[in-house]
Design an enzyme around this catalytic site. Structure first.
Site, PDB file in Angstrom:
ATOM      1  N   ASP A 489       0.663  -1.177   0.059  1.00  0.00           N
ATOM      2  CA  ASP A 489       0.084   0.012   0.034  1.00  0.00           C
ATOM      3  C   ASP A 489       0.712   1.250  -0.054  1.00  0.00           C
ATOM      4  O   ASP A 489       0.019   2.536  -0.323  1.00  0.00           O
ATOM      5  CB  ASP A 489      -0.829  -0.115   1.178  1.00  0.00           C
ATOM      6  CG  ASP A 489      -2.263  -0.601   1.051  1.00  0.00           C
ATOM      7  OD1 ASP A 489      -2.780  -0.563   0.115  1.00  0.00           O
ATOM      8  OD2 ASP A 489      -2.673  -1.354   2.059  1.00  0.00           O
TER       9      ASP A 489
HETATM   10  C1  BGC Z   1       0.201   1.467   6.270  1.00  0.00           C
HETATM   11  C2  BGC Z   1      -0.066   0.038   5.479  1.00  0.00           C
HETATM   12  C3  BGC Z   1      -1.720   0.025   5.215  1.00  0.00           C
HETATM   13  C4  BGC Z   1      -2.203   1.396   4.750  1.00  0.00           C
HETATM   14  C5  BGC Z   1      -3.599   0.993   4.558  1.00  0.00           C
HETATM   15  C6  BGC Z   1      -0.702   2.392   5.688  1.00  0.00           C
HETATM   16  O1  BGC Z   1      -0.181   3.598   6.486  1.00  0.00           O
HETATM   17  O2  BGC Z   1       1.368   1.593   6.436  1.00  0.00           O
HETATM   18  O3  BGC Z   1       0.296  -1.031   6.024  1.00  0.00           O
HETATM   19  O4  BGC Z   1      -1.637  -0.967   4.317  1.00  0.00           O
HETATM   20  O5  BGC Z   1      -1.796   2.254   5.715  1.00  0.00           O
HETATM   21  O6  BGC Z   1      -4.317   2.261   4.350  1.00  0.00           O
HETATM   22  C1  NOJ Z   2      -1.746  -3.752   5.392  1.00  0.00           C
HETATM   23  C2  NOJ Z   2      -2.915  -3.692   4.719  1.00  0.00           C
HETATM   24  O1  NOJ Z   2      -3.951  -4.114   5.316  1.00  0.00           O
HETATM   25  C3  NOJ Z   2      -2.544  -4.800   3.347  1.00  0.00           C
HETATM   26  O2  NOJ Z   2      -3.584  -4.811   2.583  1.00  0.00           O
HETATM   27  C4  NOJ Z   2      -1.321  -4.328   2.690  1.00  0.00           C
HETATM   28  O3  NOJ Z   2      -1.274  -5.431   1.529  1.00  0.00           O
HETATM   29  C5  NOJ Z   2      -0.209  -4.254   3.707  1.00  0.00           C
HETATM   30  N1  NOJ Z   2      -0.548  -3.509   4.769  1.00  0.00           N
HETATM   31  C6  NOJ Z   2       1.210  -3.849   2.820  1.00  0.00           C
HETATM   32  O4  NOJ Z   2       1.314  -2.492   2.684  1.00  0.00           O
END
Ligand code: BGC
Ligand code: NOJ
Length: 816
Positions: A489
């Site tokens: 993400d």
């Molecule tokens: C986090 C990610 C997450 C994303 C979801 C980010 O701030 O680091 O792990 O998947 O937010 O919106």
């Molecule tokens: C947490 C999110 O829930 C997931 O969808 C994503 O793949 C990982 N973070 C990595 O960014």
């Protein structure tokens, strides 16, 4: 250092000191009513949706840690030395003579003793009910009678947890309660559009109660020191506005040796819209349906009965797959805790934990589809429903809403779509469902697009659109365009956010016709292979050929543009420059494409797989796991996005992002390296990290999203436990690839790739209604398998589906 131990026989983790490094939590409920509960009773409860129907308040990020919970106070009324304490340690934090918390499957029991008064409280949600039970057992171990007062305390949330924490100008005036026959009813907004209320009941006759928080606490006092408890007297306050709460007060005199049980109920109830109000008192709640319920669950025998039903439910569920390997950490995580954690992710997606506030995020499309990969064998019927719900949030172009709201099941417009990996996970999830259940009817089941009536199409069509979505979005090298982000993400190659506070994933984006993802390339190949298997099974020969061509084409591209020399590249950025390449100053190698491409079979025939995995071992693996990338980004890069917003070694910027590690484990089994695969499994297995709990800090019984990486300030420190795809993927890696027992369309495959020094292992597994009892014996050092099924040798690695009516199949696998 440890703060407790595993009681494997009872499937419990026993915490022996209350001040764990962080609150160590558990979950109550498995259907509609849920709660999170810490080892000192912190946490909150809700019905279905942690944001929209929250029953009790919780203060995230507060000091002291873990404020608000399911509180009980005991007061010794001895006039020469009146004093009070919490038998669950919080909120008074009085030093207890003994303390023990047992987190089990859907319940938590906290036991303590102080000055000869023993107290045990068991918290759980009975199956099928929308209420929680706190069963308190008091025992007077003194030689003399004990004159005690007992108080309960919860603080109600005004339902919408987000509004509750914001809209004080309104909320301070809307709180409403009723108290009738000792039951406290919370009914804020019931007078207008709500038809639900909460109730808080107790099995004892009350001496008094409070429902207005400041009357109970006294001004400027906290939960650790309520005035009512201090003086031993509640005020019978009736809340109108401000902060409605529930506190019961009762006197308990215990003779020496006397044991007494007291039951509290906290529950959620809805009334039919036309019967909301009492026919004789039009402003009062109609209690016709709730009263019999309360009466029933305040009986000790009923509570006992419900508790044993809950226990049996979990035993039956978890016995569907049971392993006995030479490694205890593996056994306990597979047999109990990871399976349990997967069910938690099924229920909560990424909404409510100690790190997820329950207000932010709905059900994630990619999150829920991946969670499904692990627990198909536990709740196949519920998995089917979930798959259909997810498919219904797919868009007509094959893309998907990134999230949907659990109560409405509608896609979340704030987050939108264009996370270009999302739809492909649906193919993997449906394929896993088919392999597990053999229920091919799901392919003909209809689901709409974007939940719009009239757009219904078969699930098979949904899967085709998922693949088409990628085909319609290829970039300059022929790799899939990345969109807002792929699995990672935080790799936002089209966003270019320079405004503080702007959400990285949803800020307005570049057109996005250039930045490509090697990871999606790998995932696309994998999804096509699954789809090819599905199409072959139902004899759609043209589709088989299309899938094969699609994956071959993409494999060529990945082998060319996706290869950096020693590993797979991660992506190409908006300027067409490689990400995750030796050419980069930082972020030279990323873990995701190494795992995904090798899982998809890329490089298995040309040495690239082995090379990539050796590079992972050399550059990314360290004692606490495999970090996401190396070297971590030291400064913020506008064209890379959120990934470089984190300090080095944290989250996506080079922590051990545990979700990705099992991909490498699986990849290692693909090239037959059992020792390496299992070694990686052990590094992040929470149980094998139990002895370093002072470093790891999170629960030793649940996976955390991340463990701080080698460039972090405190390497090895875990964060964001519980709600992570890590649970499902690790479960898949260990059970299906390392132990090697995996469902296929035609039967159960047995292909272990285990450590060389294991003599073997045993596993029992329910598969399509049959119990498989599998014994694996190592007679050589390699991974060649020969199978005997019920005493007869068979060809190949797949145990065929037995004749109808068979209950048990015995398999002997020899590894040479
Ligand atoms: C986090 C990610 C997450 C994303 C979801 C980010 O701030 O680091 O792990 O998947 O937010 O919106
Ligand atoms: C947490 C999110 O829930 C997931 O969808 C994503 O793949 C990982 N973070 C990595 O960014």
């Amino acid at each position: 250092m440890q703060f407790g131990y595993f009681d494997d026989e009872h499937r419990e983790y026993v915490i022996t000191q209350p001040d764990t490094p962080l609150p160590w939590i558990n979950y109550l409920g498995s259907e509609n009513y849920f709660g999170i509960i810490s080892n000192t009773t912190g946490g909150y409860s809700f019905y279905k949706d942690a944001r929209l129907r929250r029953l009790t308040r919780y203060r995230y990020n507060d000091a002291p840690l873990d404020t608000n919970g399911r509180y009980i106070y005991l007061r010794d009324n001895d006039p020469s030395n009146p004093h009070f304490w919490s038998p669950t340690w919080q909120p008074t934090r009085t030093k207890l003579d003994t303390y023990e918390c047992r987190h089990g499957m859907g319940y938590t029991t906290i036991r303590s003793e102080l000055g000869g008064i023993a107290a045990q409280t068991r918290y759980f949600v009975p199956l099928g009910e929308n209420l929680e039970i706190w069963e308190l057992t008091l025992e007077n171990k003194r030689a003399v009678a004990a004159d005690l007062s007992l108080f309960s305390a919860i603080e109600f949330c005004l339902w919408d947890a987000y509004d509750d924490a914001n809209n004080f100008q309104r909320n301070y005036s809307i709180g409403e309660v009723e108290v009738e026959d000792g039951v406290i009813y919370h009914k804020s907004e019931y007078r207008e559009r709500r038809d639900h209320f909460a109730f808080f009941a107790c099995s004892e006759k009350l001496t008094g109660f409070d429902t207005q928080r400041e009357d109970f606490l006294g001004p400027y006092r906290g939960w650790d020191n309520p005035r009512a408890v201090e003086i031993g007297k509640t005020n019978n306050s009736i809340a109108l506005g401000w902060q409605p709460m529930g506190a019961h007060h009762m006197k308990v005199v215990l003779q020496p040796g006397e044991i007494k049980k007291i039951i509290f109920l906290l529950g959620y109830q809805e009334n039919p819209k036309t019967e909301k109000f009492d026919p004789f008192h039009p402003l009062l709640i109609n209690k016709k349906t709730v009263k019999p319920l309360i009466e029933r669950f305040l009986q000790a025998e009923v509570v006992d009965q419900c508790f044993s039903e809950l226990r049996s439910y979990w035993v039956d569920l978890l016995e569907r797959l049971n392993v006995s390997t030479p490694d205890q950490d593996t056994n306990r995580m597979v047999n109990t805790w990871t399976a349990y954690q997967m069910m938690v992710t099924f229920n909560f997606s990424r909404s409510a934990s100690y790190f997820e506030s329950g207000i932010g995020r709905g059900m994630g499309f990619r999150d829920s589809t991946q969670d499904l990969l692990g627990f198909m064998h536990l709740v196949p019927e519920r998995a089917r429903v979930r798959l259909l719900d997810l498919a219904a949030t797919q868009l007509p172009n094959g893309g998907a809403y990134h999230q949907y709201q659990p109560m409405t099941k509608m896609g979340n417009n704030d987050v939108g779509s264009n996370f270009n990996d999302d739809p492909l996970w649906l193919v993997l999830a449906v394929s896993a469902y088919l392999k597990e259940t053999g229920d091919w009817s799901i392919l003909d089941e209809k689901a709409p697009f974007d939940n719009k009536i009239g757009t219904e199409a078969s699930i098979y069509t949904h899967l085709q659109r998922s693949l088409q979505y990628t085909i319609d979005r290829l970039g300059p090298h022929g790799l899939p365009l990345i969109g807002r982000a792929d699995w990672n993400d935080c790799l936002n190659l089209n966003i270019f956010s320079d405004t503080p506070g702007q959400p990285f994933q949803t800020a307005s984006a570049q057109e996005g016709k250039i930045a490509e993802s090697v990871f999606i390339g790998g995932l696309f190949i994998l999804a096509n292979e699954e789809m090819e298997g599905i199409a072959a099974y139902i004899q759609k020969d043209d589709d088989v050929i299309t899938c094969r061509n699609n994956s071959m084409k993409m494999e060529k591209v990945v082998n060319a543009a996706g290869w950096d020399g020693d590993w797979f590249r991660r992506a190409y950025d908006h300027f067409g420059q490689p990400v995750g390449s030796r050419e980069c100053n930082e972020g030279q190698i990323f873990v995701e494409p190494q795992g995904m491409c090798v899982m998809a079979g890329v490089g298995l025939d040309n040495g690239k797989a082995e090379k990539a995995l050796d590079s992972v071992n050399e550059h990314l693996a360290f004692e606490h796991g495999i970090v996401l990338l190396n070297p971590a980004y030291k400064k913020y890069y506008l064209h890379l996005g959120e990934i470089s917003s984190y300090p080095p070694g944290y989250k996506e910027n080079g922590s051990v992002f545990c979700h990705t590690n099992p991909w490498i484990m699986i990849a290692e089994t693909k090239i037959g390296r059992g020792d390496r695969a299992f070694g990686y499994y052990k590094r992040i297995n929470p149980s094998s990290r139990e002895s370093i709990s002072e470093i790891h800090r999170c629960e030793p019984y649940a996976y955390a999203q991340m463990i701080a990486g080698k460039e972090a300030l405190k390497p090895g420190e875990a964060k964001n436990s519980w709600l992570t795809g890590t649970a499902a993927w690790n479960y898949v890696a260990i059970t299906q690839w390392i132990l090697g027992i995996r469902p296929t369309f035609d039967g159960l495959q047995v292909s272990p790739v285990i450590p060389e020094d294991w003599k073997g292992f045993e596993i029992t597994r329910n598969f399509r209604g049959v119990k498989y009892i599998i014994k694996v014996e190592r007679i050589g050092k390699g991974n060649d398998v020969s199978l005997d099924v019920d005493g007869t040798p068979i060809q190949g690695l797949v145990v065929p589906i037995p004749a109808a009516g068979t209950n048990e199949v015995h398999v002997l696998a020899r590894l040479r």
